[in-house]
Design a protein around this motif. Structure first.
Motif, PDB file in Angstrom:
ATOM      1  N   ASN A 112       4.069  10.191  -7.532  1.00 45.49           N
ATOM      2  CA  ASN A 112       5.312  10.250  -8.314  1.00 45.49           C
ATOM      3  C   ASN A 112       6.574  10.259  -7.452  1.00 45.49           C
ATOM      4  N   LEU A 113       6.576   9.401  -6.423  1.00 44.85           N
ATOM      5  CA  LEU A 113       7.745   9.265  -5.565  1.00 44.85           C
ATOM      6  C   LEU A 113       8.159   7.793  -5.426  1.00 44.85           C
ATOM      7  N   ALA A 114       7.912   7.023  -6.458  1.00 51.60           N
ATOM      8  CA  ALA A 114       8.279   5.606  -6.417  1.00 51.60           C
ATOM      9  C   ALA A 114       9.786   5.470  -6.182  1.00 51.60           C
ATOM     10  N   GLY A 115      10.155   4.545  -5.303  1.00 54.62           N
ATOM     11  CA  GLY A 115      11.561   4.281  -5.018  1.00 54.62           C
ATOM     12  C   GLY A 115      12.177   5.159  -3.949  1.00 54.62           C
ATOM     13  N   LYS A 116      11.386   6.084  -3.371  1.00 54.17           N
ATOM     14  CA  LYS A 116      11.914   6.983  -2.335  1.00 54.17           C
ATOM     15  C   LYS A 116      11.661   6.440  -0.920  1.00 54.17           C
ATOM     16  N   ASN A 117      11.296   5.179  -0.820  1.00 56.29           N
ATOM     17  CA  ASN A 117      10.874   4.571   0.454  1.00 56.29           C
ATOM     18  C   ASN A 117      11.853   4.780   1.590  1.00 56.29           C
ATOM     19  N   LYS A 118      13.134   4.611   1.325  1.00 60.96           N
ATOM     20  CA  LYS A 118      14.126   4.558   2.404  1.00 60.96           C
ATOM     21  C   LYS A 118      14.757   5.907   2.732  1.00 60.96           C
ATOM     22  N   LEU A 119      14.307   6.960   2.057  1.00 66.57           N
ATOM     23  CA  LEU A 119      14.830   8.290   2.362  1.00 66.57           C
ATOM     24  C   LEU A 119      14.200   8.824   3.648  1.00 66.57           C
ATOM     25  N   ARG A 137       0.830  -1.201   0.000  1.00 68.69           N
ATOM     26  CA  ARG A 137       0.000   0.000   0.000  1.00 68.69           C
ATOM     27  C   ARG A 137       0.867   1.255   0.000  1.00 68.69           C
ATOM     28  N   ALA A 138       1.946   1.230   0.768  1.00 68.08           N
ATOM     29  CA  ALA A 138       2.869   2.368   0.794  1.00 68.08           C
ATOM     30  C   ALA A 138       3.470   2.593  -0.589  1.00 68.08           C
ATOM     31  N   ASN A 139       3.867   1.501  -1.246  1.00 70.86           N
ATOM     32  CA  ASN A 139       4.435   1.618  -2.592  1.00 70.86           C
ATOM     33  C   ASN A 139       3.423   2.200  -3.567  1.00 70.86           C
ATOM     34  N   PHE A 140       2.176   1.741  -3.468  1.00 79.05           N
ATOM     35  CA  PHE A 140       1.126   2.247  -4.355  1.00 79.05           C
ATOM     36  C   PHE A 140       0.937   3.746  -4.165  1.00 79.05           C
ATOM     37  N   CYS A 141       0.867   4.182  -2.897  1.00 81.19           N
ATOM     38  CA  CYS A 141       0.634   5.600  -2.617  1.00 81.19           C
ATOM     39  C   CYS A 141       1.812   6.460  -3.070  1.00 81.19           C
ATOM     40  N   LEU A 142       3.028   5.953  -2.914  1.00 82.63           N
ATOM     41  CA  LEU A 142       4.201   6.701  -3.376  1.00 82.63           C
ATOM     42  C   LEU A 142       4.225   6.795  -4.897  1.00 82.63           C
ATOM     43  N   GLU A 143       3.835   5.733  -5.566  1.00 77.24           N
ATOM     44  CA  GLU A 143       3.738   5.791  -7.030  1.00 77.24           C
ATOM     45  C   GLU A 143       2.694   6.817  -7.455  1.00 77.24           C
TER      46      GLU A 143
END
Length: 252
Positions: A126-133, A117-123
């Motif tokens: 337009n912030l896909a791949g920014k999870n670990k920042l 769900r977190a990945n979906f919301c970040l996509e």
């Protein structure tokens, strides 16, 4: 739909809101505007339950929110997404952890479901791949988008944004406005935005509530606003040459 009737709010002897009535419809972005000290943020906090009005009622789809106790409010609060003025991210948490925090509080999802769900919301923002920042590694606009991603993590029925464009450059502000508009339509959310940004007013203001000295002085769409003869509204909105030019173009 959110309806408010006769909302009064005082802090000591200071009357901040004086009998506000309004209806906010789903699928539309509604804006609350007004000068500093007009009561905009206080009204928003009364609607979401951060302040208790001294008088008046708030209804979420016909349910009287103001009369409910803490436990009774929980189901409605699960349907609320909130973007605070400063994004209110936890500095010690990564982007992903900030999003999952909300899911931990209100859902029984498994860990993998929460990450999905977190990945979906970040996509979606337009912030896909920014999870670990961490928040300290993000620009102001990115922080706002993470805040929006967290706000939509629960697929909100009601979306509230307090000064979402504060501190952002004009180009980034437009992107945030477009994102709020798109998400409102996607989720058919009842969206309420407190703002002083006239670009937002003209871009996404399907319904505008203008407050002046704690009172409702005007309401209507951004197109209605350009034709209004309300003195206080005109002095506030058309203080900038850009807005004056827009009004003059409409009158030709």
């Amino acid at each position: 739909m959110i309806e408010i009737t006769n909302i009064h709010k005082s802090f000591g002897d200071n009357l901040v809101l004086d009998g506000i009535d309004a209806t906010f419809e789903p699928g539309k972005v509604s804006l609350i505007i007004g000068g500093s000290g007009s009561g905009k943020s206080t009204l928003l906090k009364c609607i979401v339950g951060l302040h208790q009005p001294n008088e008046g009622k708030v209804f979420f789809d016909g349910q009287e929110f103001t009369r409910m106790d803490f436990e009774e409010k929980v189901p409605i609060r699960k349907e609320i997404g909130m973007l605070f003025q400063n994004s209110a991210l936890f500095d010690s948490m990564t982007v992903e952890q900030n999003l999952i925090f909300t899911l931990d509080m209100f859902t029984e999802m498994s860990k993998s479901e929460k990450i999905d769900r977190a990945n979906f919301c970040l996509e979606r923002v337009n912030l896909a791949g920014k999870n670990k920042l961490f928040p300290s590694e993000l620009s102001g606009g990115m922080k706002k988008r993470v805040g929006i991603a967290r706000a939509i993590a629960m697929s909100p029925k009601y979306l509230f944004c307090d000064e979402p464009n504060s501190g952002l450059d004009p180009a980034t502000s437009i992107l945030i406005d477009e994102l709020i508009q798109d998400l409102t339509e996607e989720y058919n959310s009842t969206t309420i935005v407190v703002t002083h940004d006239m670009n937002s007013v003209m871009g996404i203001g399907a319904y505008i509530l203008f407050l002046f000295k704690g009172q409702k002085y005007w309401e209507g769409s951004n197109q209605d606003m350009l034709k209004s003869d309300n003195k206080e509204l005109n002095e506030f909105v058309f203080a900038s040459p850009l807005m004056k030019a827009a009004r003059d173009t409409m009158k030709r």
